[in-house]
Design an enzyme around this catalytic site. Structure first.
Site, PDB file in Angstrom:
ATOM      1  CG  ASP A   1      -9.655  -1.424  -3.302  1.00 49.52           C
ATOM      2  OD1 ASP A   1      -8.739  -0.562  -3.588  1.00 49.52           O
ATOM      3  OD2 ASP A   1     -10.836  -1.488  -3.748  1.00 49.52           O
TER       4      ASP A   1
ATOM      5  CE1 TYR B   1     -15.876   9.999   0.909  1.00 48.49           C
ATOM      6  CE2 TYR B   1     -14.182   8.321   0.690  1.00 48.49           C
ATOM      7  CZ  TYR B   1     -14.964   9.268  -0.013  1.00 48.49           C
ATOM      8  OH  TYR B   1     -14.859   9.444  -1.227  1.00 48.49           O
TER       9      TYR B   1
ATOM     10  CB  THR C   1      -0.986   0.023   1.357  1.00 46.39           C
ATOM     11  OG1 THR C   1      -1.700   1.355   1.099  1.00 46.39           O
ATOM     12  CG2 THR C   1      -0.498   0.134   2.411  1.00 46.39           C
ATOM     13  N   GLY C   2       0.250   2.158  -0.689  1.00 48.01           N
ATOM     14  CA  GLY C   2       1.013   3.647  -0.756  1.00 48.01           C
ATOM     15  C   GLY C   2       0.337   4.533   0.301  1.00 48.01           C
ATOM     16  CG  ASN C   3      -3.973   5.455   2.588  1.00 46.54           C
ATOM     17  OD1 ASN C   3      -3.527   6.121   3.485  1.00 46.54           O
ATOM     18  ND2 ASN C   3      -5.116   5.550   2.157  1.00 46.54           N
TER      19      ASN C   3
ATOM     20  CE  LYS D   1      -6.216   1.580   1.934  1.00 47.95           C
ATOM     21  NZ  LYS D   1      -6.285   0.792   0.607  1.00 47.95           N
TER      22      LYS D   1
HETATM   23  P1  ITT Z   1      -3.763   2.055  -1.883  1.00 48.17           P
HETATM   24  O1  ITT Z   1      -4.359   1.780  -2.975  1.00 48.17           O
HETATM   25  O2  ITT Z   1      -2.219   2.666  -1.725  1.00 48.17           O
HETATM   26  O3  ITT Z   1      -3.716   1.055  -0.429  1.00 48.17           O
HETATM   27  P2  ITT Z   1      -5.922   4.168  -1.599  1.00 48.17           P
HETATM   28  O4  ITT Z   1      -5.968   5.411  -0.624  1.00 48.17           O
HETATM   29  O5  ITT Z   1      -5.672   4.368  -2.987  1.00 48.17           O
HETATM   30  O6  ITT Z   1      -4.446   3.254  -1.000  1.00 48.17           O
HETATM   31  P3  ITT Z   1      -8.192   2.570  -1.643  1.00 48.17           P
HETATM   32  O7  ITT Z   1      -7.851   2.760  -3.233  1.00 48.17           O
HETATM   33  O8  ITT Z   1      -8.249   1.434  -1.131  1.00 48.17           O
HETATM   34  O9  ITT Z   1      -6.768   3.166  -1.084  1.00 48.17           O
HETATM   35  O10 ITT Z   1      -9.101   3.622  -1.484  1.00 48.17           O
HETATM   36  C1  ITT Z   1      -9.890   3.823  -0.352  1.00 48.17           C
HETATM   37  C2  ITT Z   1     -10.524   5.179   0.061  1.00 48.17           C
HETATM   38  O11 ITT Z   1     -11.539   4.812   1.034  1.00 48.17           O
HETATM   39  C3  ITT Z   1      -9.487   5.989   0.851  1.00 48.17           C
HETATM   40  O12 ITT Z   1      -8.809   6.533   0.107  1.00 48.17           O
HETATM   41  C4  ITT Z   1     -10.478   6.648   1.838  1.00 48.17           C
HETATM   42  O13 ITT Z   1     -11.010   7.649   1.268  1.00 48.17           O
HETATM   43  C5  ITT Z   1     -11.644   5.459   1.944  1.00 48.17           C
HETATM   44  N1  ITT Z   1     -11.384   4.752   3.319  1.00 48.17           N
HETATM   45  C6  ITT Z   1     -11.076   3.647   3.452  1.00 48.17           C
HETATM   46  N2  ITT Z   1     -11.082   3.118   4.663  1.00 48.17           N
HETATM   47  C7  ITT Z   1     -11.295   4.220   5.330  1.00 48.17           C
HETATM   48  C8  ITT Z   1     -11.364   4.515   6.814  1.00 48.17           C
HETATM   49  O14 ITT Z   1     -11.024   3.577   7.446  1.00 48.17           O
HETATM   50  N3  ITT Z   1     -11.781   5.733   7.057  1.00 48.17           N
HETATM   51  C9  ITT Z   1     -12.004   6.711   6.136  1.00 48.17           C
HETATM   52  N4  ITT Z   1     -11.905   6.474   4.872  1.00 48.17           N
HETATM   53  C10 ITT Z   1     -11.724   5.204   4.379  1.00 48.17           C
END
Ligand code: ITT
Length: 252
Positions: A129, A211, A63-65, A68
């Site tokens: 995801d 969110y 993951t790049g987040n 997360k």
């Molecule tokens: P990676 O693909 O690198 O893992 P990303 O941010 O692109 O990171 P996603 O494609 O899975 O991740 O997008 C999920 C989105 O859903 C994320 O950017 C948030 O806006 C939202 N989200 C997921 N889990 C959440 C949480 O626990 N609280 C708030 N928002 C959340």
């Protein structure tokens, strides 16, 4: 990866156990207590070496987040994960992945494969995801949660979501998290976690990410962004999926 000294030590142990076993073969019934203890010791030591040196369980998290990663680390600490876990910085950064799958599972798998292409096959890799599904929006933004409204700051994204719901009495929604795990032998495993709740009338709190300020889990009187980390980690979609993932990894 494994030092010569360790291999030599292992060789020695295997050699001595071979000799002991050969001796036992000639006298299968009469075997002294000392030899039983020696064999037990050899067995346990070899297993220990195998686990620690030859086949250390190492998990790569794709993951790049950073949010997360923070939550994953918190969940690891909460559950006392005792194997090495590697994140973006440890393997030179998560490569760019085109998340064009039609489900959380498909997108999580694309992330796993994206990292695998960079670090090579034969590893334990996990990716996630996630998204927010709003009933009145027919499940949107769902797998497009990170891109909802285009390239805008998250605060604006949350406002956009609220404005889309301004005339709606149905505020029900759910966070979904799906982990895809790939084992060194190439098998894929999926783990889902869901957290049901409602979309608030206005953002609330400054903790968490995404969110969180507009989502209130069922049974709570506050948004995720008001809760402490520990409170979110007890009920969140990510925690549920993580629990399932960990149960699987810990299975003997
Ligand atoms: P990676 O693909 O690198 O893992 P990303 O941010 O692109 O990171 P996603 O494609 O899975 O991740 O997008 C999920 C989105 O859903 C994320 O950017 C948030 O806006 C939202 N989200 C997921 N889990 C959440 C949480 O626990 N609280 C708030 N928002 C959340």
């Amino acid at each position: 990866m494994h030092g010569n000294k360790s291999s030599l030590r292992l060789e020695g142990i295997f050699h001595r156990s071979r000799l002991a076993l050969e001796e036992c073969r000639d006298r299968p019934i009469v075997i002294g207590m000392k030899k039983w203890i020696f064999l037990l010791f050899v067995g346990l030591t070899s297993y220990g070496f195998y686990k620690i040196l030859i086949h250390p369980m190492k998990l790569y998290v794709a993951t790049g987040n950073p949010h997360k990663i923070t939550e994953f680390k918190r969940l690891m600490a909460l559950h006392g994960v005792d194997f090495p876990v590697l994140f973006g910085g440890d393997y030179g950064g998560m490569p760019e992945v085109d998340e064009n799958g039609d489900s959380y599972e498909a997108n999580a798998q694309l992330k796993v494969e994206g990292l695998e292409a960079k670090i090579g096959e034969g590893r334990w890799i996990v990716a996630e995801d996630s998204g927010l599904e709003v009933s009145a929006l027919s499940g949107d933004p769902g797998i497009y949660s990170a891109r909802f409204g285009g390239k805008i700051p998250q605060t604006e994204r949350n406002q956009l979501l609220l404005s889309r719901l301004s005339n709606s009495s149905d505020r029900s929604a759910r966070f979904i998290c799906c982990y895809c795990l790939k084992s060194p032998d190439g098998k894929l495993y999926f783990f889902r976690g869901v957290c049901e709740g409602t979309i608030l009338a206005a953002p609330q709190g400054g903790q968490g990410f995404g969110y969180d300020p507009v989502f209130q889990p069922n049974g709570e009187q506050r948004s995720f962004a008001v809760m402490s980390d520990e409170q979110k980690d007890r009920i969140s979609h990510r925690a549920m999926a993580f629990n399932a993932l960990l149960r699987f990894l810990k299975k003997p």
